[in-house]
Scaffold this motif. Sequence first.
Motif, PDB file in Angstrom:
ATOM      1  N   VAL A 154       0.801  -1.401  -0.170  1.00  0.00           N
ATOM      2  CA  VAL A 154       0.204   0.038  -0.128  1.00  0.00           C
ATOM      3  C   VAL A 154       0.949   1.291   0.218  1.00  0.00           C
ATOM      4  CG1 VAL A 154      -1.527   1.265   1.321  1.00  0.00           C
ATOM      5  CG2 VAL A 154      -2.151  -1.056   0.841  1.00  0.00           C
ATOM      6  N   PHE A 155       1.746   1.259   0.816  1.00  0.00           N
ATOM      7  CA  PHE A 155       2.797   2.324   0.857  1.00  0.00           C
ATOM      8  C   PHE A 155       3.577   2.590  -0.619  1.00  0.00           C
ATOM      9  CE2 PHE A 155       7.536   3.501   2.178  1.00  0.00           C
ATOM     10  CZ  PHE A 155       7.354   4.682   2.148  1.00  0.00           C
ATOM     11  N   HIS A 156       3.913   1.354  -1.215  1.00  0.00           N
ATOM     12  CA  HIS A 156       4.492   1.396  -2.590  1.00  0.00           C
ATOM     13  C   HIS A 156       3.839   2.081  -3.427  1.00  0.00           C
ATOM     14  CE1 HIS A 156       8.152  -1.272  -1.629  1.00  0.00           C
ATOM     15  NE2 HIS A 156       8.324  -0.171  -1.086  1.00  0.00           N
ATOM     16  N   ARG A 157       2.501   1.655  -3.447  1.00  0.00           N
ATOM     17  CA  ARG A 157       1.333   2.044  -4.433  1.00  0.00           C
ATOM     18  C   ARG A 157       1.048   3.638  -4.314  1.00  0.00           C
ATOM     19  NH1 ARG A 157       1.212   0.448  -8.630  1.00  0.00           N
ATOM     20  NH2 ARG A 157       0.680  -1.743  -8.183  1.00  0.00           N
ATOM     21  N   LEU A 158       0.979   4.209  -3.426  1.00  0.00           N
ATOM     22  CA  LEU A 158       0.919   5.691  -2.935  1.00  0.00           C
ATOM     23  C   LEU A 158       1.945   6.410  -3.573  1.00  0.00           C
ATOM     24  CD1 LEU A 158      -0.390   5.544   0.499  1.00  0.00           C
ATOM     25  CD2 LEU A 158      -1.572   6.239  -1.472  1.00  0.00           C
ATOM     26  N   MET A 159       3.025   5.850  -4.036  1.00  0.00           N
ATOM     27  CA  MET A 159       4.195   6.494  -4.851  1.00  0.00           C
ATOM     28  C   MET A 159       4.111   6.103  -6.375  1.00  0.00           C
ATOM     29  SD  MET A 159       7.227   6.115  -1.990  1.00  0.00           S
ATOM     30  CE  MET A 159       6.754   4.783  -1.376  1.00  0.00           C
ATOM     31  N   ILE A 198      -3.622   3.558   7.609  1.00  0.00           N
ATOM     32  CA  ILE A 198      -3.082   3.178   8.715  1.00  0.00           C
ATOM     33  C   ILE A 198      -4.157   3.178  10.010  1.00  0.00           C
ATOM     34  CG2 ILE A 198      -1.416   3.739  10.764  1.00  0.00           C
ATOM     35  CD1 ILE A 198       0.364   4.864   8.726  1.00  0.00           C
ATOM     36  N   GLU A 199      -4.884   4.107  10.007  1.00  0.00           N
ATOM     37  CA  GLU A 199      -6.071   3.969  11.038  1.00  0.00           C
ATOM     38  C   GLU A 199      -6.956   3.000  10.854  1.00  0.00           C
ATOM     39  OE1 GLU A 199      -7.359   8.149  10.109  1.00  0.00           O
ATOM     40  OE2 GLU A 199      -6.343   8.937  11.815  1.00  0.00           O
ATOM     41  N   ARG A 200      -7.328   2.498   9.902  1.00  0.00           N
ATOM     42  CA  ARG A 200      -8.183   1.541   9.435  1.00  0.00           C
ATOM     43  C   ARG A 200      -7.281   0.357   9.994  1.00  0.00           C
ATOM     44  NH1 ARG A 200      -8.998   3.829   4.312  1.00  0.00           N
ATOM     45  NH2 ARG A 200      -7.502   2.134   3.498  1.00  0.00           N
ATOM     46  N   GLN A 201      -6.311   0.103   9.813  1.00  0.00           N
ATOM     47  CA  GLN A 201      -5.545  -1.036  10.244  1.00  0.00           C
ATOM     48  C   GLN A 201      -5.588  -1.149  11.645  1.00  0.00           C
ATOM     49  OE1 GLN A 201      -4.386  -3.674   8.036  1.00  0.00           O
ATOM     50  NE2 GLN A 201      -5.517  -2.837   7.006  1.00  0.00           N
ATOM     51  N   LEU A 202      -5.206   0.014  12.485  1.00  0.00           N
ATOM     52  CA  LEU A 202      -5.089   0.162  13.855  1.00  0.00           C
ATOM     53  C   LEU A 202      -6.539  -0.331  14.418  1.00  0.00           C
ATOM     54  CD1 LEU A 202      -3.138   3.565  14.256  1.00  0.00           C
ATOM     55  CD2 LEU A 202      -2.345   1.069  14.349  1.00  0.00           C
ATOM     56  N   VAL A 256      -4.121  -4.110  14.247  1.00  0.00           N
ATOM     57  CA  VAL A 256      -2.779  -4.126  13.776  1.00  0.00           C
ATOM     58  C   VAL A 256      -1.968  -3.191  14.350  1.00  0.00           C
ATOM     59  CG1 VAL A 256      -1.256  -3.661  11.876  1.00  0.00           C
ATOM     60  CG2 VAL A 256      -3.591  -4.580  11.486  1.00  0.00           C
ATOM     61  N   ARG A 257      -0.661  -3.665  14.760  1.00  0.00           N
ATOM     62  CA  ARG A 257       0.219  -2.787  15.583  1.00  0.00           C
ATOM     63  C   ARG A 257       0.930  -1.497  14.523  1.00  0.00           C
ATOM     64  NH1 ARG A 257       4.172  -5.482  19.748  1.00  0.00           N
ATOM     65  NH2 ARG A 257       4.200  -3.141  20.390  1.00  0.00           N
ATOM     66  N   LEU A 258       1.027  -0.488  15.255  1.00  0.00           N
ATOM     67  CA  LEU A 258       1.640   0.819  14.232  1.00  0.00           C
ATOM     68  C   LEU A 258       2.968   0.179  13.775  1.00  0.00           C
ATOM     69  CD1 LEU A 258       1.540   3.546  13.198  1.00  0.00           C
ATOM     70  CD2 LEU A 258       2.648   4.102  15.089  1.00  0.00           C
ATOM     71  N   HIS A 259       3.873  -0.305  14.554  1.00  0.00           N
ATOM     72  CA  HIS A 259       5.152  -0.680  14.074  1.00  0.00           C
ATOM     73  C   HIS A 259       5.282  -1.790  12.804  1.00  0.00           C
ATOM     74  CE1 HIS A 259       9.239  -1.518  13.881  1.00  0.00           C
ATOM     75  NE2 HIS A 259       9.169  -3.020  14.267  1.00  0.00           N
ATOM     76  N   SER A 260       3.992  -2.572  12.706  1.00  0.00           N
ATOM     77  CA  SER A 260       3.959  -3.527  11.771  1.00  0.00           C
ATOM     78  C   SER A 260       3.771  -2.799  10.477  1.00  0.00           C
ATOM     79  CB  SER A 260       2.770  -4.471  11.916  1.00  0.00           C
ATOM     80  OG  SER A 260       2.964  -5.233  13.127  1.00  0.00           O
ATOM     81  N   ILE A 261       3.510  -1.576  10.377  1.00  0.00           N
ATOM     82  CA  ILE A 261       3.244  -0.713   9.108  1.00  0.00           C
ATOM     83  C   ILE A 261       4.580   0.020   9.014  1.00  0.00           C
ATOM     84  CG2 ILE A 261       1.805   0.998   7.848  1.00  0.00           C
ATOM     85  CD1 ILE A 261      -0.527  -0.137   9.426  1.00  0.00           C
ATOM     86  N   THR A 262       4.764   0.955  10.080  1.00  0.00           N
ATOM     87  CA  THR A 262       5.983   2.087   9.889  1.00  0.00           C
ATOM     88  C   THR A 262       7.221   1.284   9.885  1.00  0.00           C
ATOM     89  OG1 THR A 262       6.041   2.098  12.453  1.00  0.00           O
ATOM     90  CG2 THR A 262       4.567   3.801  11.297  1.00  0.00           C
ATOM     91  N   ARG A 263       7.443   0.115  10.038  1.00  0.00           N
ATOM     92  CA  ARG A 263       8.753  -0.328   9.826  1.00  0.00           C
ATOM     93  C   ARG A 263       9.324  -0.357   8.210  1.00  0.00           C
ATOM     94  NH1 ARG A 263       9.215  -5.962   8.298  1.00  0.00           N
ATOM     95  NH2 ARG A 263       7.210  -6.864   7.634  1.00  0.00           N
ATOM     96  N   ALA A 297       0.143   3.006  20.364  1.00  0.00           N
ATOM     97  CA  ALA A 297       0.700   3.892  19.419  1.00  0.00           C
ATOM     98  C   ALA A 297      -0.217   4.289  18.065  1.00  0.00           C
ATOM     99  CB  ALA A 297       2.117   3.447  18.842  1.00  0.00           C
ATOM    100  N   GLY A 298      -0.413   5.392  17.841  1.00  0.00           N
ATOM    101  CA  GLY A 298      -1.460   5.821  16.671  1.00  0.00           C
ATOM    102  C   GLY A 298      -0.616   6.513  15.765  1.00  0.00           C
ATOM    103  N   VAL A 299      -1.632   6.898  14.833  1.00  0.00           N
ATOM    104  CA  VAL A 299      -1.094   7.582  13.471  1.00  0.00           C
ATOM    105  C   VAL A 299      -0.188   8.852  13.722  1.00  0.00           C
ATOM    106  CG1 VAL A 299      -3.041   8.807  12.859  1.00  0.00           C
ATOM    107  CG2 VAL A 299      -1.409   8.006  11.170  1.00  0.00           C
ATOM    108  N   ASN A 300      -0.591   9.644  15.022  1.00  0.00           N
ATOM    109  CA  ASN A 300      -0.039  10.765  15.253  1.00  0.00           C
ATOM    110  C   ASN A 300       1.647  10.624  15.583  1.00  0.00           C
ATOM    111  OD1 ASN A 300      -2.148  12.419  15.077  1.00  0.00           O
ATOM    112  ND2 ASN A 300      -2.689  12.466  17.236  1.00  0.00           N
TER     113      ASN A 300
END
Length: 329
Positions: free
Chosen positions: A21-26, A264-268, A272-279, A307-310
Motif C-alpha cells: 500500500v505504501f509503495h502504491r501511493l508513490m 493506517i487508522e483502519r488497520q489500527l 494491527v500494531r503501528l510498528h507492523s506498518i511503519t517498519r 501507538a497511533g498515527v500521530n
Amino acid sequence: MLTHRFSVAPMMDWTDRHCRVFHRLMTRRARLYTEMLTTGAIIHGDRQRLLGFDPSEHPVALQLGGSDPGDLAIAARIGEDFGYDEINLNVGCPSDRVKDGRFGACLMAEPGLVARGVDAMKRAVRIPVTVKCRIGIDDQDPEVALDVLARDVVAAGCDALIVHARKAWLNGLSPKENRDIPPLDYDRVYRLKAAMPDVPVIINGGIASLDEAKQHLGHVDGVMLGRAAYHDPWRLLAVDSELFGESAPHTAMKHVFEAMAPYIERQLAQGVRLHSITRHFVGAFHGVPGARAFRRHLAENGVKPGAGVNVLRDAVALVEDRVAASIAA
C-alpha cells in the motif's frame, strides 16, 4: 495487456500488504508482488490473513512457492478468486528451507517439473502465470540451463519470465550471500530476450536506480527493483514520470504519508500494531536532513502499546522542520 515495464520484487518479510500500500501511493504503474507464499500455507492456512490485500494495490501479483502441479493449480485458483492480477512461480529463492521443500531455485534442475506446474496453473486460472528464476544454479552452465527452463515453461504457457541475473549457489553460500556474491550477468538475460523476442522478459538483480533501469529497457521488456526500492522507497516517486511519462500520485514523501494515514487508522482499528506498518518507512527520507530523527522517533514510539498515527505525523514533522521543499528532487 500484461506489462512489467517496472515492478517491485517479491521479498520475504518485506513486501507484505502494508508495504505494498505504501509503495502504491508513490506509483500507479509499478507492478507489485507479494512475499512468496507456499502452496501448503495457502491451501491449509488462514487464507484471509495470508492473501488479503487492499484494493488500492492493483496491479498486484501473488508469488507461489511449490512444485506439485496439483497443489500449484489449487493455490493459483485461490489466488485468482482473491482478486490477484497474476500468479508468479518462485524458481529463484536459494534458502535451505526452500530447497528442503523442493521449491525455489533448486527447481532450476527440474525444468520439466516446473513446466508441468505452469501448465497446471494455466489450466486452472484465467489470469497470467509467470516464472521468476535465476540464470542457473551451482555447476549448471547458464547458457544451457536458462534456455532449457525458458523453452519448457513458455511451451507450457508461461506469460512472462522474470530473471534474476545471477546464479544461485545452493551449496556453499547463504541466502544473503546469494544476493551479492554470484556475479551479475545481465548480458545472459539480454541474450535470452534476443532468442525469445515474443516472450516478455524482465530483468532483476543489483539494479540500483531508475537510470540503470532505463539502460536495461533498451534490451528487455521490463525491470524489477528489489532492495533499492525497499531501502530507498523515495525512488518510487519518480517511476511514473521517468518510465511511463505520467504524473505520480504524489510528488513528495510528506504527501505520501498524509495519504497513508487513513489506511493506517483502519488497520489500527482492526488490531494491527503501528510498528507492523511503519517498519517499512525507515528509508523514506534517506539522505534528507532530519532522516535520523524521523527513524529514531518511529523506532522509539511506534512500538509502544496503543501507538497511533500521530506518531508518524510527529516523525514526519521532524523532517519538515528542517526541509520545507519536496524531497522528490
